[in-house]
Design an enzyme around this catalytic site. Structure first.
Site, mmCIF file in Angstrom:
data_model
loop_
_atom_site.group_PDB
_atom_site.id
_atom_site.type_symbol
_atom_site.label_atom_id
_atom_site.label_comp_id
_atom_site.label_asym_id
_atom_site.label_seq_id
_atom_site.Cartn_x
_atom_site.Cartn_y
_atom_site.Cartn_z
ATOM 1 N N SER A 172 -11.980 -20.393 -3.174
ATOM 2 C CA SER A 172 -11.187 -19.381 -3.862
ATOM 3 C C SER A 172 -9.990 -20.029 -4.570
ATOM 4 O O SER A 172 -10.160 -20.944 -5.369
ATOM 5 C CB SER A 172 -10.760 -18.306 -2.864
ATOM 6 O OG SER A 172 -10.169 -17.206 -3.507
ATOM 7 N N ASP B 179 -18.842 -11.504 -7.827
ATOM 8 C CA ASP B 179 -18.905 -11.769 -6.377
ATOM 9 C C ASP B 179 -18.042 -10.803 -5.581
ATOM 10 O O ASP B 179 -17.650 -11.084 -4.468
ATOM 11 C CB ASP B 179 -18.527 -13.215 -6.064
ATOM 12 C CG ASP B 179 -17.037 -13.520 -6.278
ATOM 13 O OD1 ASP B 179 -16.281 -12.625 -6.709
ATOM 14 O OD2 ASP B 179 -16.620 -14.661 -5.997
ATOM 15 N N HIS C 262 -17.292 -12.945 -2.380
ATOM 16 C CA HIS C 262 -16.225 -13.922 -2.580
ATOM 17 C C HIS C 262 -15.602 -14.367 -1.262
ATOM 18 O O HIS C 262 -15.466 -15.563 -0.992
ATOM 19 C CB HIS C 262 -15.143 -13.326 -3.483
ATOM 20 C CG HIS C 262 -14.042 -14.275 -3.801
ATOM 21 N ND1 HIS C 262 -14.119 -15.187 -4.826
ATOM 22 C CD2 HIS C 262 -12.832 -14.483 -3.226
ATOM 23 C CE1 HIS C 262 -13.019 -15.899 -4.879
ATOM 24 N NE2 HIS C 262 -12.213 -15.494 -3.914
#
Length: 442
Positions: A216, A383, A418
């Site tokens: 991320s 995502d 995600h």
């Protein structure tokens, strides 16, 4: 020929049990969906040191209050002159001590227009705890598997050891790495620390190059770190860059929602309603604006829709004013906008894994112009957080650079979200396969 067919199986049995589990065919789709993928078996794996760079909410911060600190409330100055104490950790004692307003004040940043950089409030000094350890990331009591905890455990199962071959590089979640030509005192220090950590890890491991893994926001940090280093240093010290759901220069729509309605990714007990309570603090962070959608990727399509006006990626300065924090416009123009065109290749072997096939916000509807309310959402592919358009723009830019194209691998995992791409068994398995593959490739 029968003996030759059995030879790979015999070699497989010689590997550690933890590694053998990751040598079955790769799974590229969520359970229950058709398809799959093939992953090369890294026979004879020699582990290269690996450094983990976590997501935005995973680093712990400590604070020290000096005489220059002028608290807005008397109780906020209770710790002046008493040394370092936890500021951003599990925050479990904040409600009991009525400390939430003080926490927010001491976490907030000030944009210094003259310096073109962010700093703490006067008299507030901060530092990141546990740099270097993969066990030093924050433990969210509501989500104990967050912050690379599961992948750390899996890496240890295949032979990695904290402080020997396995390391962690937490950072100050409020700041963002600058693009060339711009400065960040905080990230300049962090990059120096990370450089020394990688060099030390290499020395500990007979000169082996390091694998840098980022998830991320940590994927963006890892990528920007590599791009900031001299090419000769990269060639000597970086074995592979593995990025899971990284935030890239194209930006995405979710940061606009977090800026408008407040963050839902920071755990602070007693801050209710959480997002609105923390919103004034969040809006002072550079990390709050650095990944806004790029006009080059999102064009003139409205991203924020109200009765009075729509806002596209080109209209974010006006959006800041409408949302009640026009002060973000200058740092956004000076620091975030230049990043939107920064697609410089890292020029090291790079693997990027993204989830796709999940409904992801593409437009936010605040019809009454009430940014305190949850928006209506118009969803597209992605995502759950990052839009597919941003992922594809990054892939395209990497492939346009011939020398990087030879070193670039992109994987789309249908059904991977995600936040859980590094925690769900099936997607974690594929991430681990890529890490082990990075160890094997010469």
């Amino acid at each position: 020929m029968g003996i030759l067919r059995l030879l790979p199986l015999a070699l497989l049995l010689l590997l550690p049990a933890g590694i053998r589990e990751y040598l079955s065919p790769a799974i590229d789709r969520a359970p229950g969906e058709d398809g799959g993928g093939g992953g090369a078996a890294p026979g004879g794996v020699v582990l290269h040191p690996i450094v983990l760079v976590p997501g935005v909410s995973c680093s712990e911060l400590e604070v020290r209050l000096t005489d220059a600190y002028r608290p807005s409330l008397p109780r906020c100055g209770a710790m002046k002159g008493k040394g370092w104490f936890g500021l951003w950790a599990n925050c479990s004692d904040l409600p009991a001590h009525h400390y939430i307003p003080c926490f927010m004040e001491q976490m907030s940043l000030v944009y210094d227009s003259a310096a073109g950089d962010y700093r703490n409030l006067p008299g507030v000094e901060t530092r990141v705890r546990n740099f270097g350890s993969s066990r030093g990331f924050q433990r969210n009591p509501e989500h104990t598997d967050w912050c690379l905890e599961i992948i750390r455990q899996e890496l240890e199962r295949v032979g990695y050891r904290d402080g020997d071959t396995l390391f962690g590089a937490p950072y100050d979640l409020r700041h963002a790495p600058p693009v060339p030509g711009y400065s960040s005192a905080v990230f300049s220090r962090y990059f120096r620390q990370l450089t020394r950590l990688i060099e030390d890890a290499s020395r500990r491991n007979q000169g082996r190059k390091a694998i840098l893994f980022g998830h991320s926001f940590g994927g963006m940090v890892a990528l920007d770190f590599v791009r900031s280093t001299p090419m000769a240093w990269r060639e000597r010290h970086i074995k592979h860059l593995v990025l899971a759901a990284p935030l890239t220069a194209g930006g995405f729509v979710q940061p606009v929602q977090l800026f408008a309605s407040g963050p839902d990714l920071l755990f602070v007990p007693g801050a209710e309603p959480l997002a609105l309570t923390l919103r004034p603090m969040w809006r002072t962070f550079e990390s709050a604006i650095v990944n806004f959608p790029s006009p080059a990727v999102f064009g003139r399509r409205p991203l924020v829709i109200t009765r009075e006006r729509n806002y596209s990626a080109d209209d974010m300065a006006d959006f800041f004013a409408a949302a009640g924090y026009g002060a973000a416009a200058e740092p956004f123009r000076r620091r975030a906008v230049p990043r939107m065109g920064y697609f410089q290749a890292p020029m090291v072997p790079t693997t990027v894994l993204n989830g796709v096939g999940i409904e992801t916000p593409e437009q936010l509807v605040y019809w009454d112009g009430d940014f305190d309310a949850e928006p209506g959402l118009v969803n597209g592919d992605g995502d759950e957080d990052i839009n597919l358009a941003s992922m594809l723009a990054f892939d395209e830019q990497m492939r346009r650079q011939p020398e990087q194209n030879k070193l670039f691998k992109t994987i789309k995992l249908r059904g991977a979200r995600h936040g859980t791409i590094v925690t769900e068994d099936w997607s974690l398995k594929r991430v681990m396969q890529e890490i082990l593959e990075a160890n094997r490739i010469d």
